[in-house]
Design an enzyme around this catalytic site. Sequence first.
Site, short mmCIF file in Angstrom:
data_model
loop_
_atom_site.label_atom_id
_atom_site.label_comp_id
_atom_site.label_asym_id
_atom_site.label_seq_id
_atom_site.Cartn_x
_atom_site.Cartn_y
_atom_site.Cartn_z
NE ARG A 1 -5.97 -5.13 7.47
CZ ARG A 1 -6.48 -6.22 7.84
NH1 ARG A 1 -6.50 -6.65 8.79
NH2 ARG A 1 -7.03 -7.03 6.63
CG ASP A 2 -5.39 -0.42 6.80
OD1 ASP A 2 -4.32 -0.73 7.31
OD2 ASP A 2 -6.15 -1.12 5.92
CG ASP B 1 -1.52 -1.08 1.49
OD1 ASP B 1 -1.72 -2.03 0.72
OD2 ASP B 1 -2.29 -1.36 2.65
CB SER C 1 -1.84 0.66 5.44
OG SER C 1 -1.10 -0.02 4.47
C1 FRU Z 1 -4.15 -3.79 2.36
C2 FRU Z 1 -3.44 -4.32 3.77
C3 FRU Z 1 -3.73 -3.45 4.85
C4 FRU Z 1 -2.49 -3.42 6.02
C5 FRU Z 1 -1.48 -4.03 5.05
C6 FRU Z 1 -0.48 -4.78 5.62
O1 FRU Z 1 -3.23 -4.39 1.41
O2 FRU Z 1 -3.66 -5.56 4.06
O3 FRU Z 1 -4.85 -3.62 5.37
O4 FRU Z 1 -2.71 -2.53 6.73
O5 FRU Z 1 -2.18 -4.24 3.74
O6 FRU Z 1 0.71 -4.83 4.88
#
Ligand code: FRU
Length: 479
Positions: free
Chosen positions: A166-167, A47, A107
């Site tokens: 997450r993220d 990402d 991310s």
């Molecule tokens: C998306 C993801 C995010 C995560 C990251 C881990 O591609 O799965 O949700 O934070 O990649 O590398």
Amino acid sequence: MDLPREVRYRPYEDWSTEELAKINNNVKKSPWHVSYHIEPKSGLLNDPNGFSFFNGKYTLFYQNWPFAAAHGLKQWVHTESEDLVHFHETNVELRPDTKNDSHGAYSGSAYEIDDKLFLFYTGNVRDENWVRDPLQISAWMDKDRNITKIENVLIHQPKDVTEHFRDPQIFNYKGQFYAIVGAQNLDESGFVKLYKAVNKNVENWEEVGNLDFDNSGSEYMIECPNLVFVDDKPVLIYCPQGLDKAELDYRNIYPNTYKVCQSFDTENAKLVGASDIQNLDYGFEAYATQAFNAPDGRALAISWIGLPDIDYPTDQYDYQGALSLVKELSIKDGKLYQYPVEAITSLRDSSETFADKAQTNNTYELELTFPANQKSELLLFADDKGNGLSLTVDTKDCKIILDRSKAGVQYATKFGITRECTIDTKETTANIFVDNSIIEIFINKGEKVFTSRIFPEAGQNGITLKSGDVTGTYFDLKY
Ligand code: FRU
């Protein structure tokens, strides 16, 4: 690429200089390196992270595991740009080196506050039984690019969320900081949580609620949610994994989608007047798109040209993945448009009238016009045996088809060998950016976009117009 857990989670400092040299030598051997896109120095890129404006420049990180083309212990790699076209790595990384990100700096986003850049990301933590504790954590980067991590966890896993949480994306709406975080609920449907910074302090967050954007919940997880304001309309861009295909037709393993909304009701955590869900991109790979509002008001987006859980032909060379061009977002007739930033034209070198070419260096832009009511077919990455990547623009039957089956090393074919979208009967334009093993196609200046990898075999570098009265210009691109 499948690698044992011990390899993927081996501490960075345990990799020897000899091992690193071997990996780097292998990366160099690939015939598929790109020239004007970002790809990793080694290992896997996924990402885009922390896309922002800081200290008078654009900042962009990419997720990376540097030791092979696999998903391992992730870090963020820092790059900077003045024009959103030329990005430079600075040798600064956000490393997974504390107990709060022990299994990866996952991310997240960034925002400039009082001369520092606030990095808001997910610390992936697992215990000895491999049970995950996803922590939303942060760090500050100063103008000398020193990164200081904040020890406190800013947001813990809420009771109504599984380990898939997450993220975080931070954004400023009317002078107040908010954040959204991708999540899975206890019934295993995807959703998004909305938070607000208490007293505008970004190290202190309170939950506002579950973001209501008229979502069906047919997906099992929402990753990488981004709320960006385009011509004052809130646009939610997100990755609903496992989305029901009856709800939206898509072919890639996971889709990247969006909804255009009318307004943002912060009190009730609601995106009012959300459109139906739409595909952000119609190509073979575009994922984890990150977007933000730059200080000059532009809404800018960049995508990972890759997908989770897919093996790529470059894996044998110990690297995988690339980032797209930076795209400016706009809305016309209620539809989202994505088109490379104006500065991309600075790459144009010599130009000539569009015609067949037996050979190119596979680093060019085509600006083409396809007539109304006609089926045209173009082969790119064409060889002298009639093979090539086929692009059919059919303004009679109102569709565009990209067929990857007759060019390049084949991969991920179980997800189909063609991608398509609908168009109108009217005259249609395409700006096509080719960069050795990447193709980005922008229909009608960004009304529809096809982003894809293609890994040409030797001699696959020509252009052949098979049918149609197609006119336009060929530009050599120089980075
Ligand atoms: C998306 C993801 C995010 C995560 C990251 C881990 O591609 O799965 O949700 O934070 O990649 O590398």
